[in-house]
Design a protein around this motif. Structure first.
Motif, PDB file in Angstrom:
ATOM      1  N   ILE A   1       0.705  -1.064  -0.126  1.00  9.17           N
ATOM      2  CA  ILE A   1       0.119   0.020   0.019  1.00  9.17           C
ATOM      3  C   ILE A   1       0.951   1.435   0.027  1.00  9.17           C
ATOM      4  O   ILE A   1       1.645   1.631   0.947  1.00  9.17           O
ATOM      5  CB  ILE A   1      -0.931   0.070   1.255  1.00  9.17           C
ATOM      6  CG1 ILE A   1      -1.598  -1.220   1.347  1.00  9.17           C
ATOM      7  CG2 ILE A   1      -1.967   1.182   1.184  1.00  9.17           C
ATOM      8  CD1 ILE A   1      -2.855  -1.332   0.506  1.00  9.17           C
TER       9      ILE A   1
ATOM     10  N   SER B   1      -3.113   5.757   0.730  1.00 12.59           N
ATOM     11  CA  SER B   1      -3.987   5.295   1.264  1.00 12.59           C
ATOM     12  C   SER B   1      -5.407   6.140   1.221  1.00 12.59           C
ATOM     13  O   SER B   1      -6.489   5.807   1.787  1.00 12.59           O
ATOM     14  CB  SER B   1      -4.148   4.601   2.735  1.00 12.59           C
ATOM     15  OG  SER B   1      -3.380   5.162   3.390  1.00 12.59           O
TER      16      SER B   1
ATOM     17  N   VAL C   1      -1.660   1.324  -5.001  1.00 17.36           N
ATOM     18  CA  VAL C   1      -1.280   0.055  -4.686  1.00 17.36           C
ATOM     19  C   VAL C   1      -0.321  -0.554  -5.680  1.00 17.36           C
ATOM     20  O   VAL C   1      -0.391  -0.158  -6.877  1.00 17.36           O
ATOM     21  CB  VAL C   1      -2.480  -0.890  -4.433  1.00 17.36           C
ATOM     22  CG1 VAL C   1      -2.048  -2.384  -4.288  1.00 17.36           C
ATOM     23  CG2 VAL C   1      -3.317  -0.392  -3.366  1.00 17.36           C
TER      24      VAL C   1
ATOM     25  N   TYR D   1      -9.470  -5.549  -5.448  1.00 11.11           N
ATOM     26  CA  TYR D   1      -9.064  -4.210  -5.224  1.00 11.11           C
ATOM     27  C   TYR D   1     -10.261  -3.547  -6.081  1.00 11.11           C
ATOM     28  O   TYR D   1     -10.691  -3.445  -7.156  1.00 11.11           O
ATOM     29  CB  TYR D   1      -7.902  -4.057  -6.069  1.00 11.11           C
ATOM     30  CG  TYR D   1      -7.280  -2.383  -5.901  1.00 11.11           C
ATOM     31  CD1 TYR D   1      -7.266  -1.923  -4.704  1.00 11.11           C
ATOM     32  CD2 TYR D   1      -7.320  -1.784  -6.976  1.00 11.11           C
ATOM     33  CE1 TYR D   1      -6.948  -0.676  -4.314  1.00 11.11           C
ATOM     34  CE2 TYR D   1      -6.916  -0.318  -6.764  1.00 11.11           C
ATOM     35  CZ  TYR D   1      -6.789   0.327  -5.648  1.00 11.11           C
ATOM     36  OH  TYR D   1      -6.181   1.609  -5.339  1.00 11.11           O
TER      37      TYR D   1
END
Ligand SMILES: [Zn+2]
Length: 309
Positions: free
Chosen positions: A5, A8, A42, A202
């Motif tokens: 990650i 975020s 990501v 995702y």
């Protein structure tokens, strides 16, 4: 499959440059129990050598520089990043492409509709195709499985499938162009399957949750899910006006039809919220909202988190 990650937060990041909401102000003052966050990004790799970016955030250059695995290793011009997969044409998902314009060969996987928006309507993205061996555009189709390929053409070990999540194109897409595109390709969710069998879902922008989606998510080991807004009227509460979460294409977390309740029955996957807007009260780790999410078995992603599937 390694999953990093890199960012975020939702668009604007946390704190957002022009935002003086309680969260942003308190974070700047150092009085909020919360972490700053860059815009959602990501990266995934099956073997730790060939990496793929899920979208391209406006913070991408900084995010690469903070992540050793994504930095050059051999030649003077080199990158372990083999390609990118784009889920929508939202500026927050594509702006980082312009930071990758230094003639590095890359594959960009996206729907034909997204490719037309970028290649035919926005001449600035022509900088990605100045020489023949630069960006290789890979059209992907809804519901069709395809392998992510390393730059040498070999399969990376990650298999991918995309599915429609939203029919609206970003506001910068001209109405006549949007009318000529497949509405189902406006925004997609992604399911990645590693050679280990591990599966990552995702979904940074989810406008509605139906049974079919729940069924699919139950086959995942890790779900990275739209955590943009806590409540439907969150921006209106903070700013006094504006759009609702649903009008912006995001199911809120709380409420009778929010994601917290809708996804409560999922047994298999680890559940992590990403793409968290700076106004979201759950960013405050001392808040009842943060506690509620944790008690329901969810985690709130932070920059730098890593997963292995
Ligand atoms: Zn704010």
């Amino acid at each position: 499959m390694r999953i990093e990650i890199l960012g975020s937060a939702a668009g604007g990041g946390f704190p957002q440059w022009n935002c003086n909401c309680r969260n942003c102000r308190s974070l700047r003052e150092g009085t909020l129990a919360a972490k700053s966050r860059t815009q959602t990004q990501v990266a995934v790799s099956n073997d730790g050598r060939a990496w793929f970016l899920l979208n391209a955030s406006p913070d991408l250059r900084l995010q690469i520089e903070r992540t050793a695995a994504l930095q050059p290793r051999t030649a003077v011009r080199d990158s372990p990043i083999s390609g990118l997969l784009l889920t929508s044409a939202d500026l927050d998902q594509i702006a980082g492409l312009l930071s990758l314009r230094e003639l590095q060969p890359l594959r960009v996987y996206c729907t034909a509709s997204l490719r037309r928006i970028l290649q035919e309507d926005n001449s600035v993205f022509g900088m990605l195709n100045r020489v023949p061996q630069q960006i290789c555009w890979m059209d992907i189709k809804l519901g069709e499985r395809f392998p992510l390929l390393a730059m040498d053409g070999n399969e990376s070990g990650i298999c991918c499938e995309v599915f429609s999540l939203e029919k609206k194109y970003p506001v910068y897409v001209l109405p006549e162009r949007a009318a000529a595109l497949n509405p189902d390709e406006a925004s997609v969710g992604v399911m990645l399957t590693a050679s280990s069998g591990g599966r990552l879902a995702y979904l940074p922008a989810v406008s509605a949750i139906n049974k079919q989606l729940l069924h699919l998510l139950e086959t995942a080991d890790l779900v990275l899910f739209d955590g943009t807004f806590w409540s439907d009227d969150e921006l209106i509460q903070v700013q006094g006006s504006g759009a609702t979460a649903r009008e912006m294409g995001h199911v809120p977390i709380s409420g009778a039809e929010g994601s917290l309740r809708a996804l409560a029955g999922l047994q298999r996957p680890r559940k992590v919220y990403v793409h968290v807007n700076n106004t979201n009260p759950m960013l405050d780790e001392s808040s009842p909202e943060f506690c509620e999410v944790g008690a329901a078995g969810w985690e709130v992603a932070e920059d730098g988190w890593q997963f292995n599937l």
